[in-house]
Write a protein that holds these residues in place. Structure first.
Motif, PDB file in Angstrom:
ATOM      1  N   PRO A 291       0.837  -1.217   0.000  1.00  0.00           N
ATOM      2  CA  PRO A 291       0.000   0.000   0.000  1.00  0.00           C
ATOM      3  C   PRO A 291       0.867   1.261   0.000  1.00  0.00           C
ATOM      4  N   LEU A 292       0.379   2.266  -0.724  1.00  0.00           N
ATOM      5  CA  LEU A 292       1.125   3.530  -0.789  1.00  0.00           C
ATOM      6  C   LEU A 292       0.900   4.306   0.505  1.00  0.00           C
ATOM      7  N   PRO A 293       1.758   5.272   0.789  1.00  0.00           N
ATOM      8  CA  PRO A 293       1.563   6.111   1.983  1.00  0.00           C
ATOM      9  C   PRO A 293       0.170   6.745   1.950  1.00  0.00           C
ATOM     10  N   LYS A 294      -0.395   7.010   3.099  1.00  0.00           N
ATOM     11  CA  LYS A 294      -1.747   7.586   3.249  1.00  0.00           C
ATOM     12  C   LYS A 294      -1.872   8.831   2.372  1.00  0.00           C
ATOM     13  N   GLY A 295      -3.032   8.927   1.723  1.00  0.00           N
ATOM     14  CA  GLY A 295      -3.271  10.134   0.923  1.00  0.00           C
ATOM     15  C   GLY A 295      -2.772  10.000  -0.504  1.00  0.00           C
ATOM     16  N   LEU A 296      -2.128   8.853  -0.808  1.00  0.00           N
ATOM     17  CA  LEU A 296      -1.644   8.654  -2.179  1.00  0.00           C
ATOM     18  C   LEU A 296      -2.332   7.450  -2.802  1.00  0.00           C
ATOM     19  N   GLU A 297      -3.635   7.266  -2.429  1.00  0.00           N
ATOM     20  CA  GLU A 297      -4.352   6.121  -3.001  1.00  0.00           C
ATOM     21  C   GLU A 297      -4.430   6.274  -4.523  1.00  0.00           C
ATOM     22  N   PRO A 298      -4.385   5.149  -5.253  1.00  0.00           N
ATOM     23  CA  PRO A 298      -4.514   5.227  -6.715  1.00  0.00           C
ATOM     24  C   PRO A 298      -5.836   5.905  -7.099  1.00  0.00           C
ATOM     25  N   ASN A 299      -5.757   6.847  -8.052  1.00  0.00           N
ATOM     26  CA  ASN A 299      -6.965   7.561  -8.481  1.00  0.00           C
ATOM     27  C   ASN A 299      -7.204   7.463  -9.989  1.00  0.00           C
ATOM     28  N   VAL A 300      -6.242   6.866 -10.696  1.00  0.00           N
ATOM     29  CA  VAL A 300      -6.362   6.806 -12.161  1.00  0.00           C
ATOM     30  C   VAL A 300      -5.951   5.417 -12.648  1.00  0.00           C
ATOM     31  N   GLU A 301      -6.722   4.862 -13.605  1.00  0.00           N
ATOM     32  CA  GLU A 301      -6.276   3.617 -14.255  1.00  0.00           C
ATOM     33  C   GLU A 301      -5.432   4.032 -15.459  1.00  0.00           C
ATOM     34  N   VAL A 302      -4.194   3.634 -15.448  1.00  0.00           N
ATOM     35  CA  VAL A 302      -3.222   4.093 -16.447  1.00  0.00           C
ATOM     36  C   VAL A 302      -2.923   2.962 -17.424  1.00  0.00           C
ATOM     37  N   ALA A 303      -3.080   3.232 -18.718  1.00  0.00           N
ATOM     38  CA  ALA A 303      -2.778   2.226 -19.752  1.00  0.00           C
ATOM     39  C   ALA A 303      -1.264   2.065 -19.866  1.00  0.00           C
ATOM     40  N   LEU A 304      -0.839   0.798 -19.962  1.00  0.00           N
ATOM     41  CA  LEU A 304       0.611   0.543 -19.984  1.00  0.00           C
ATOM     42  C   LEU A 304       1.100  -0.186 -21.232  1.00  0.00           C
ATOM     43  N   GLU A 305       0.281  -1.092 -21.757  1.00  0.00           N
ATOM     44  CA  GLU A 305       0.750  -1.855 -22.936  1.00  0.00           C
ATOM     45  C   GLU A 305      -0.335  -1.918 -24.012  1.00  0.00           C
ATOM     46  N   LEU A 306       0.117  -1.808 -25.256  1.00  0.00           N
ATOM     47  CA  LEU A 306      -0.785  -1.807 -26.421  1.00  0.00           C
ATOM     48  C   LEU A 306      -0.525  -3.042 -27.277  1.00  0.00           C
ATOM     49  N   ASP A 307      -1.581  -3.630 -27.813  1.00  0.00           N
ATOM     50  CA  ASP A 307      -1.455  -4.708 -28.792  1.00  0.00           C
ATOM     51  C   ASP A 307      -1.556  -4.056 -30.176  1.00  0.00           C
ATOM     52  N   GLN A 308      -0.400  -3.814 -30.798  1.00  0.00           N
ATOM     53  CA  GLN A 308      -0.361  -3.090 -32.074  1.00  0.00           C
ATOM     54  C   GLN A 308      -1.144  -3.835 -33.154  1.00  0.00           C
ATOM     55  N   ALA A 309      -1.020  -5.153 -33.191  1.00  0.00           N
ATOM     56  CA  ALA A 309      -1.708  -5.916 -34.246  1.00  0.00           C
ATOM     57  C   ALA A 309      -3.220  -5.765 -34.104  1.00  0.00           C
ATOM     58  N   ARG A 310      -3.668  -5.796 -32.843  1.00  0.00           N
ATOM     59  CA  ARG A 310      -5.120  -5.686 -32.624  1.00  0.00           C
ATOM     60  C   ARG A 310      -5.588  -4.268 -32.945  1.00  0.00           C
ATOM     61  N   PHE A 311      -4.769  -3.260 -32.635  1.00  0.00           N
ATOM     62  CA  PHE A 311      -5.089  -1.870 -32.998  1.00  0.00           C
ATOM     63  C   PHE A 311      -5.304  -1.793 -34.510  1.00  0.00           C
ATOM     64  N   SER A 312      -4.355  -2.333 -35.265  1.00  0.00           N
ATOM     65  CA  SER A 312      -4.445  -2.258 -36.728  1.00  0.00           C
ATOM     66  C   SER A 312      -5.670  -3.000 -37.243  1.00  0.00           C
ATOM     67  N   GLN A 313      -5.983  -4.138 -36.615  1.00  0.00           N
ATOM     68  CA  GLN A 313      -7.122  -4.941 -37.038  1.00  0.00           C
ATOM     69  C   GLN A 313      -8.441  -4.178 -36.837  1.00  0.00           C
ATOM     70  N   VAL A 314      -8.564  -3.536 -35.677  1.00  0.00           N
ATOM     71  CA  VAL A 314      -9.793  -2.774 -35.402  1.00  0.00           C
ATOM     72  C   VAL A 314      -9.914  -1.612 -36.382  1.00  0.00           C
ATOM     73  N   LEU A 315      -8.792  -0.955 -36.651  1.00  0.00           N
ATOM     74  CA  LEU A 315      -8.805   0.167 -37.591  1.00  0.00           C
ATOM     75  C   LEU A 315      -9.237  -0.304 -38.974  1.00  0.00           C
ATOM     76  N   LEU A 316      -8.644  -1.392 -39.452  1.00  0.00           N
ATOM     77  CA  LEU A 316      -8.961  -1.887 -40.801  1.00  0.00           C
ATOM     78  C   LEU A 316     -10.398  -2.389 -40.869  1.00  0.00           C
ATOM     79  N   ASP A 317     -10.844  -3.100 -39.825  1.00  0.00           N
ATOM     80  CA  ASP A 317     -12.241  -3.576 -39.818  1.00  0.00           C
ATOM     81  C   ASP A 317     -13.208  -2.393 -39.881  1.00  0.00           C
ATOM     82  N   THR A 318     -12.899  -1.351 -39.124  1.00  0.00           N
ATOM     83  CA  THR A 318     -13.778  -0.172 -39.112  1.00  0.00           C
ATOM     84  C   THR A 318     -13.805   0.495 -40.487  1.00  0.00           C
TER      85      THR A 318
END
Ligand code: RIB
Ligand code: CA
Length: 325
Positions: A291-318
């Motif tokens: 646990p982080l020190p008091k008052g520094l609770e997580p407040n944001v869900e942060v994206a860390l990794e992208l699936d490039q192939a799936r990104f391209s697939q969704v773009l092309l399908d669209t």
């Protein structure tokens, strides 16, 4: 009755916003689009947005103009990146679709005070959202979630520390990040993993629709070559179009720096409580192991990794679905 996620999109339509809008207008239920000064001046961002809705065959989606400049400081735009009109080499004709008369902030307040089934996507500086929260503080309890392209867990682009959307209006970003509204943050640490490719462009160029033709133009630099465009905004909207595109995220405590001599506009993401499974990749966050020190609770869900192939697939399908009518 559409089972697509209902969203309002706030954007500063430049090149990557335009691609993101094409993705959203086909895959999400876009209730309305609000525009802000950012990549280029407001008169161009709202015009570009109206143009993209026409190209997408979605003139039914209302477009609103918001604030032309940040809360406290003059607008520092990114016309050096997106071109003077904001859409690179694309010649933007005056759209026949009119701008809504209502101010963007009033539309945001009216919609979120009346409805609970609409979420918010932001693709530009957070000026409009901050004004809406200042004008109607109850919005902090009414907006279910914000998906924002902005910030970074590593380094910036506007400065070594600050990503452009946050850098343009740090006071607005601080107000939104501290509002208590659940936030999903897609920062440069994620979007730099996405690379536009000639292979994807070739497939889009083989398609026959106004949307595919615009998308192809957005891939090209002024010299006609495929740019190194990360299409940051398109990465962000993928999280709600196809969640599998974002393969790793973490809840983190994130604050926005507004005072730093060198760090103004930085999203300071607290990674101290994380342990990387792959020792060689210290910036990879697996899980909070203490646990982080008091008052520094997580407040944001942060994206860390992208699936490039799936990104391209969704773009092309669209793009294919635009070509099928
Ligand atoms: O830093 C990238 C972000 O700033 C993107 O949203 C781009 O359109 C600009 O607004
Ligand atoms: Ca943008």
């Amino acid at each position: 009755m559409s089972d697509k996620r209902k969203v309002i999109i706030d954007c500063d339509t430049g090149v990557d916003d335009a691609l993101a809008l094409l993705l959203c207008l086909k895959n999400l239920d876009v209730v309305g689009i609000t525009t802000v000064g950012g990549n280029v001046r407001l008169e161009n961002t709202q015009r570009n947005t109206r143009y993209v809705t026409e190209v997408a065959g979605r003139i039914d989606v209302p477009v609103y103009a918001g604030y032309a400049r940040p809360l406290l400081v003059p607008l520092q735009d990114a016309s050096y990146v997106h071109g003077v009109n904001g859409l690179g080499s694309v010649q933007v004709p005056e759209p026949s679709k009119p701008l809504e008369k209502q101010h963007a902030v009033d539309f945001l307040i009216e919609t979120f005070m009346a409805r609970e089934d609409v979420s918010l996507i932001t693709l530009g500086p957070l000026t409009n959202i901050a004004h809406a929260l200042l004008k109607e503080p109850r919005l902090a309890q009414r907006i279910p979630e914000i998906l924002t392209m902005g910030g970074s867990t590593t380094w910036g682009n506007a400065t070594p520390a600050a990503e452009f959307n946050i850098f343009v209006d740090p006071e607005a970003a601080k107000l939104v990040f501290e509002s208590g509204i659940p936030i999903r943050m897609v920062g440069l640490n994620l979007t730099r993993q996405q690379r536009a490719s000639q292979e994807v462009l070739d497939q889009i160029q083989a398609m026959d629709s106004p949307a595919a033709r615009l998308a192809a133009q957005l891939f090209l630099r002024q010299d006609g070559k495929v740019g190194q465009n990360n299409f940051c905004d398109a990465c962000a909207v993928m999280w709600w179009i196809d969640p599998g595109v974002i393969t790793k995220s973490a809840m983190m405590h994130v604050v926005v720096e507004t005072q730093g001599e060198y760090t103004r506009g930085m999203t300071l993401c607290d990674g101290r409580g994380f342990q990387a499974n792959r020792r060689e990749v210290d910036m990879e966050h697996e899980k909070l192991y203490e646990p982080l020190p008091k008052g520094l609770e997580p407040n944001v869900e942060v994206a860390l990794e992208l699936d490039q192939a799936r990104f391209s697939q969704v773009l092309l399908d669209t793009m294919r679905r635009y070509s099928e009518g």
